[in-house]
Scaffold this active site. Structure first.
Site, short mmCIF file in Angstrom:
data_model
loop_
_atom_site.label_atom_id
_atom_site.label_comp_id
_atom_site.label_asym_id
_atom_site.label_seq_id
_atom_site.Cartn_x
_atom_site.Cartn_y
_atom_site.Cartn_z
N LYS A 69 -31.79 62.05 54.78
CA LYS A 69 -30.92 62.87 53.93
C LYS A 69 -30.52 64.11 54.71
O LYS A 69 -31.32 65.03 54.88
CB LYS A 69 -31.60 63.27 52.62
CG LYS A 69 -30.57 63.83 51.61
CD LYS A 69 -31.17 64.76 50.59
CE LYS A 69 -31.31 66.16 51.09
NZ LYS A 69 -30.00 66.86 51.33
N GLY A 79 -36.49 73.05 57.47
CA GLY A 79 -35.69 73.89 56.60
C GLY A 79 -36.43 75.17 56.27
O GLY A 79 -37.32 75.62 57.00
N SER A 80 -36.08 75.75 55.14
CA SER A 80 -36.62 77.06 54.77
C SER A 80 -38.06 76.94 54.29
O SER A 80 -38.50 75.90 53.78
CB SER A 80 -35.76 77.69 53.68
OG SER A 80 -35.95 77.01 52.45
N THR A 81 -38.79 78.03 54.41
CA THR A 81 -40.17 78.06 53.97
C THR A 81 -40.29 77.86 52.46
O THR A 81 -41.18 77.10 52.01
CB THR A 81 -40.84 79.36 54.41
OG1 THR A 81 -40.87 79.39 55.85
CG2 THR A 81 -42.26 79.48 53.88
N GLU A 125 -36.69 86.41 57.59
CA GLU A 125 -35.78 85.63 58.44
C GLU A 125 -34.35 85.80 57.92
O GLU A 125 -34.05 85.51 56.76
CB GLU A 125 -36.17 84.15 58.42
CG GLU A 125 -35.32 83.31 59.35
CD GLU A 125 -35.77 81.86 59.42
OE1 GLU A 125 -35.75 81.28 60.51
OE2 GLU A 125 -36.14 81.30 58.36
N GLU A 148 -41.35 71.74 59.46
CA GLU A 148 -40.94 72.74 60.46
C GLU A 148 -40.08 73.74 59.72
O GLU A 148 -38.96 73.43 59.33
CB GLU A 148 -40.20 72.06 61.61
CG GLU A 148 -40.12 72.92 62.86
CD GLU A 148 -38.86 73.74 62.92
OE1 GLU A 148 -38.93 74.94 62.55
OE2 GLU A 148 -37.82 73.21 63.32
N CYS A 178 -34.23 78.51 64.23
CA CYS A 178 -35.50 78.91 63.62
C CYS A 178 -36.42 79.65 64.57
O CYS A 178 -37.11 80.59 64.17
CB CYS A 178 -36.21 77.68 63.06
SG CYS A 178 -36.46 76.36 64.27
N GLY A 229 -39.90 74.24 51.84
CA GLY A 229 -41.05 73.57 52.43
C GLY A 229 -42.29 73.65 51.57
O GLY A 229 -43.07 72.69 51.48
#
Length: 501
Positions: free
Chosen positions: A198, A250-252, A405, A272, A306, A255
């Protein structure tokens, strides 16, 4: 940095319109499941050119039935794919690498039109993807070597076998939509897994070239499947009972939600996630040499990377000199049309991301940081998702722009009273993904690098080695990608105990 004239903007829009006509994938009908393009039933999502704001493509939003079909196709294909030897799978993966390289130009254009990355960046996407595939193909012999381990007391032994983990959900971000799929896809294929990919919502089309290349290489239908959609589609895929492993970049915050779902389901997951990495500039650093790698190390892909070191920390004796070098380097880097090979900074990927980055810039100014270039000024080009590249001096560790970030063309410079204090600043973040130490004595710089609490760190440079693990600590993720360690994430061991022979 002045706003570009209206006639240049018009010329850019005309140029983009002409190049879009070259793209084989724009308004696609359905999802790629089991070797066929399905007929999609749900709503459609537009694909927007970040440089101009013009819509140029669209994709369907996968529903539960589409996810069921994709997982079922992967499950059907998985047994036969796993029964092929690792060397057979590796041969097909090498052919896929060749086929990807033959699509480099059109893949690059599609990628640039999806997320605004300059062609100077996207031109290397195909060759990098091919290199990753070839590296993992070279690791196939490790799966064919016998692994027999004696019991501690002797008399018996254990044969340790490695089986493919099964059907994997690969969920990719929009900043590097090809390579951040391939670092998951390559080990999955070599391990004998099948996948459902995806891609991110803004970048759903360039990934189709991967399946084209797989088809040309002879990888069987159903081994690789692609569905498109937003977060709801990803959630359906993560929680699907037919999925055996999830790999996400992707983003924390996202995640964390995926980790929670996988924990509830006892499902292996590789994450990651975000970063807020630091470059330590030691008192003996060569700033002229540093200037040559600054953009790639700290603002690569218009700051949408990242691991880049967006925080630069040095001692007071080098601080003013560092501010001058960084300001001059960023100010001299061309901003403009991402189709121009000379462009260094293009637009950010979406208007929402532009507004997010501008919010951070305003927060930096409000909290007392000093913009030496850029800042809250008019965008370099009107109409698209452009942000003026910004350098902030006089930043303190407590400021928002030093802690969170930003994911845009913003770099911050901090003072530390000593090298030890600089290391403390580097480690005083919730993230732990990348980092760099710039120093004239590379042995000293290496020792400083080993003190940094981060998954990867470079000495006077930063690069990814496809043979070495890459992953984050703390809020930057779980598990690693690349290398034998990345391959092992797609394998599940079995120990068979027997009498010693």
């Amino acid at each position: 940095m002045s706003t570009i004239s209206a006639d240049i903007v018009t010329s850019m829009r005309d140029r983009h319109a002409r190049h879009i006509d070259r793209l084989p994938y724009t308004h696609v009908a359905g999802h790629l499941i089991g070797g066929e393009e399905t007929t999609a039933r749900g709503p459609r999502t537009p694909v927007i050119d970040p440089a101009t704001g013009a819509g140029w493509g669209s994709v369907p939003e996968a529903d539960a039935a589409d996810v069921d079909a994709a997982v079922a196709a992967a499950r059907t294909a998985q047994r036969a794919w796993a029964q092929r030897s690792p060397s057979e799978r590796a041969d097909l993966v090498r052919r896929m690498a060749d086929a990807i390289e033959s699509r480099a130009d059109v893949l690059s254009l599609t990628n640039t039109f999806e997320n605004g990355s300059p062609v100077a960046e996207t031109a290397g996407a195909a060759s990098n993807a091919a290199a990753i595939l070839r590296v993992f193909a070279s690791l196939a012999p490790h799966l064919e070597q016998g692994d027999v381990r004696a019991f501690p007391g002797g008399g018996n032994e254990t044969v340790v076998a490695q089986d493919p983990i099964g059907v994997c959900a690969l969920i990719a971000p929009w900043n590097f939509p090809i390579n951040l799929v391939v670092i998951k896809l390559a080990p999955a294929l070599i391990a004998g897994c099948t996948v459902v990919i995806k891609p991110a919502g803004p970048t759903p089309l360039s990934v189709r070239f991967l399946l084209d290349a797989a088809d040309e290489a002879g990888i069987p239908a159903g081994v690789i499947n692609i569905i498109t959609g937003e977060g709801a589609t990803g959630d359906l895929l993560v929680r699907h009972p037919g999925i055996d492993k999830v790999a996400f970049t992707g983003s924390t915050p996202v995640g964390r939600r995926i980790a929670a779902a996988c924990g509830e389901l006892l499902r292996p997951v590789t994450l990651e996630l975000g970063g807020k990495s630091t470059a330590l500039v030691l008192p003996d650093a060569d700033l002229d040499a540093m200037s040559q790698v600054l953009i790639r190390s700290s603002m690569r892909n218009t700051g949408q990377t990242c691991y880049i070191s967006t925080r630069l920390v040095t001692t007071p004796d080098r601080y003013d000199e560092l501010v001058d070098m960084v300001t001059a380097t960023v100010a001299a880097a061309p901003v403009g049309d991402p189709l121009d090979p000379e462009t260094v900074f293009g637009p950010v990927a979406t208007l929402a991301q532009r507004d997010r980055v501008l919010g951070y810039i305003r927060a930096g100014l409000t909290e007392g940081a000093r913009a030496t270039v850029g800042g809250d000024v008019a965008p370099p080009l009107p109409g698209g998702a452009f942000v003026a590249p910004t350098v902030f001096a006089d930043v303190t560790p407590a400021m928002t722009i030093a802690r969170e970030e930003i994911f845009g063309p913003v770099i911050t410079l901090l003072r530390a009273p000593s090298v030890d204090a600089a290391v403390d600043i580097a480690n005083g973040t919730a993230f732990g993904l990348g980092g760099i130490v710039f120093g004239g004595d590379e042995d000293v710089a290496f020792r400083i690098a080993r003190r940094m609490d981060t998954g990867s760190v470079g000495v006077n440079m930063f690069a990814s080695n496809h043979y070495a693990p890459f992953g984050g600590r703390h809020d930057s993720g779980l598990g690693v990608e690349y290398g034998l360690e990345g391959l092992s994430a797609y394998l599940t061991p079995q120990s068979v105990h027997r009498r010693a022979r």
